[in-house]
Scaffold this motif. Structure first.
Motif, PDB file in Angstrom:
ATOM      1  N   ASP A   5       4.782  -0.897   8.417  1.00 32.09           N
ATOM      2  CA  ASP A   5       3.504  -0.531   7.789  1.00 32.09           C
ATOM      3  C   ASP A   5       3.261   0.973   8.094  1.00 32.09           C
ATOM      4  N   GLU A   6       3.494   1.408   9.156  1.00 33.22           N
ATOM      5  CA  GLU A   6       3.352   2.849   9.363  1.00 33.22           C
ATOM      6  C   GLU A   6       4.339   3.768   8.357  1.00 33.22           C
ATOM      7  N   VAL A  18       2.603   3.788   5.216  1.00 36.98           N
ATOM      8  CA  VAL A  18       1.376   4.618   5.059  1.00 36.98           C
ATOM      9  C   VAL A  18       2.077   6.139   5.011  1.00 36.98           C
ATOM     10  N   LEU A  19       2.788   6.627   5.672  1.00 41.84           N
ATOM     11  CA  LEU A  19       3.235   7.774   5.530  1.00 41.84           C
ATOM     12  C   LEU A  19       4.076   8.068   4.377  1.00 41.84           C
ATOM     13  N   ALA A  30       8.280   3.735  -1.294  1.00 38.84           N
ATOM     14  CA  ALA A  30       7.023   3.248  -0.827  1.00 38.84           C
ATOM     15  C   ALA A  30       6.942   1.802  -1.076  1.00 38.84           C
ATOM     16  N   ARG A  66       3.136   6.753   1.417  1.00 44.34           N
ATOM     17  CA  ARG A  66       2.284   6.909   0.408  1.00 44.34           C
ATOM     18  C   ARG A  66       1.331   8.458   0.517  1.00 44.34           C
ATOM     19  N   ARG A  67       1.343   8.689   1.889  1.00 44.69           N
ATOM     20  CA  ARG A  67       0.827  10.128   2.075  1.00 44.69           C
ATOM     21  C   ARG A  67       1.495  11.093   1.567  1.00 44.69           C
ATOM     22  N   ALA A  70       7.416  -1.576   1.423  1.00 41.89           N
ATOM     23  CA  ALA A  70       5.960  -2.551   1.364  1.00 41.89           C
ATOM     24  C   ALA A  70       6.587  -4.025   0.915  1.00 41.89           C
TER      25      ALA A  70
END
Length: 476
Positions: A57-58, A61-62, A37, A64-65, A41
């Motif tokens: 960006d998506e 986010v995924l 991640a 990091r989730r 980034a």
């Protein structure tokens, strides 16, 4: 190969291998996802003009989730393993109570059979119980031999568990025969109480062992510079082989601005001969240690510590294997030192309860006979204070390199215990990390000095001992 399992206390074989290993793998995945991640980034800022950043960006986010979910799942598995350990502790208490009740009933039947069958009644009842037990042991041995292709009842976890329960229930059988058993006796097991395991050990010592009375000579044999260990597994590496000329005890000294700390390593039994001559680490010391009577091996450790200059208010970490583990907990119990922790490998120490402020780690194998000889673990809160790493060895440990002394009992081999400890440290278990953190001042890689000590029995008038030929104190 199954990894070690960790219990919050007591000699409990907690089947949490899969949970602990899965938690470790999730933690590794969590670190990897977090790294991906971060790198993703960082790449987003370097995209050429005109290229959309939305997809990058998506993805961040995924990722990091997924990292957060992996962390939550790992924490959940560790919590589940800890709670499962508590349930297993309750199961063991139930087994202990059932065994105690069976022993008490057998003893009562022996007593009550006298009016019916006469003096032969107790013999007939005891003989029947022993015959049934022998048949069950024979059947289990045949089954195990067929399963493994090896005749080794001394390494059968089922038989060893039964032996531990039987040993812990002897006092209940005696009280049953005297019609003195109470409900309180069934749910608690006090080794120091009337007709407890310590009293039985003292009786065995009086019947089987030669009288004590020899004086001890404990002298240094070598000294060298050393750095303190950094991991728990390294403690096993430094335990001495008592049969070597260097001696049975190793003492490390570390000085800093806060004062002096010590690590004392104690070897296991050197000989099982009943008449062992000048060797204090023998069968007599084993039995006396279980009976909580001053043994020659424990006195040798105390002599070495006194002569080395260990102060009563200076923190000491005690490390032992087998009989050395028993000596370590007895020194922690009665030696008068500021004990900062006890680490023991394969010791018969389950019923020895130390003060709450002394952290204790016990590493035990399901197939090892020696921990069983100490009976089942202490019950209740006292047992839960003891951190236990347990492991069932593939093939009972047979087929792996061992020392000649443990060839018939490979699960008792110190090398096997070292591997189990290393795997437990690598598992990421929170309880192991917390224990390691409590011992942090002893495991900091600091420079110090290591001294080896050789103890032997000497005849009166044959020369001074290392601590001025002082006589030993009275037995406890």
């Amino acid at each position: 190969m199954s990894g070690p399992s960790v219990s919050g206390g007591g000699t409990i074989a907690v089947d949490t291998d899969a949970m602990v290993q899965a938690a470790h793998r999730l933690a590794t995945a969590q670190d990897a996802l977090a790294g991906i991640a971060s790198r993703t980034a960082a790449c987003a800022g370097g995209l050429p003009d005109g290229l959309p950043r939305r997809h990058v960006d998506e993805a961040v986010v995924l990722l990091r989730r997924a990292t957060a979910e992996a962390e939550a799942a790992a924490d959940g598995l560790r919590t589940a393993a800890l709670r499962y350990g508590g349930v297993e502790h309750l199961v063991l208490d139930g087994q202990r109570g059932a065994a105690a009740a069976a022993a008490a009933v057998t003893g009562a039947l022996m007593r009550l059979s006298v009016p019916v069958l006469g003096a032969a009644g107790p013999v007939l009842v005891a003989g029947g119980v022993l015959e049934l037990a022998a048949l069950l042991v024979a059947a289990r041995t045949v089954q195990r031999t067929i399963e493994t292709g090896r005749l080794a009842p001394q390494s059968d976890p089922v038989l060893l568990r039964a032996l531990a329960l039987a040993a812990a229930s002897l006092d209940d059988g005696v009280r049953g025969a005297l019609l003195l058993e109470t409900p309180q006796h069934l749910v608690s097991d006090d080794p120091a109480g009337a007709i407890g395991s310590e009293g039985i050990g003292a009786l065995l010592a009086a019947l089987l062992l030669h009288p004590a009375g020899a004086r001890l000579s404990t002298v240094p044999t070598s000294e060298r510079a050393v750095r303190s260990p950094r991991r728990l597994a390294e403690l096993a590496d430094r335990l001495p082989d008592g049969s070597e000329p260097g001696g049975q005890v190793r003492i490390e000294r570390y000085d800093d601005a806060d004062g002096t700390r010590w690590i004392v390593y104690i070897a296991g039994t050197v000989t099982f001969d009943r008449d062992s001559g000048d060797e204090p680490f023998d069968l007599a010391s084993d039995v006396l240690g279980v009976a909580h009577r001053t043994s020659d091996s424990e006195e040798a450790v105390l002599q070495a510590m006194r002569t080395a200059g260990v102060g009563a208010d200076e923190p000491v970490l005690l490390v032992g294997h087998s009989q050395g583990a028993l000596d370590a907990v007895r020194v922690a119990q009665d030696g008068g030192y500021e004990v900062g922790g006890v680490v023991q490998f394969g010791g018969p120490t389950g019923q020895v309860v130390l003060p709450e402020d002394v952290p204790v780690l016990a590493v035990e194998h399901d197939e090892d006979l020696v921990p069983v000889l100490g009976g089942t673990a202490a019950s209740g809160a006292a047992g839960l204070r003891r951190l236990v790493i347990r492991r069932s060895l593939p093939g009972g440990g047979f087929g792996r390199p061992t020392s000649p002394a443990t060839a018939a009992f490979p699960a008792h081999d110190l090398g096997a215990y070292r591997r189990t400890t290393a795997e437990a440290e690598a598992s990421g278990d929170a309880r192991v990390r917390a224990f390691r953190d409590r011992l942090g001042p002893f495991l900091d890689g600091r420079e110090g000095t290591a001294t080896r000590w050789r103890a032997r029995r000497v005849s009166p008038g044959s020369g001074p001992t290392a601590d001025g030929a002082r006589d030993r104190g009275p037995s406890r």
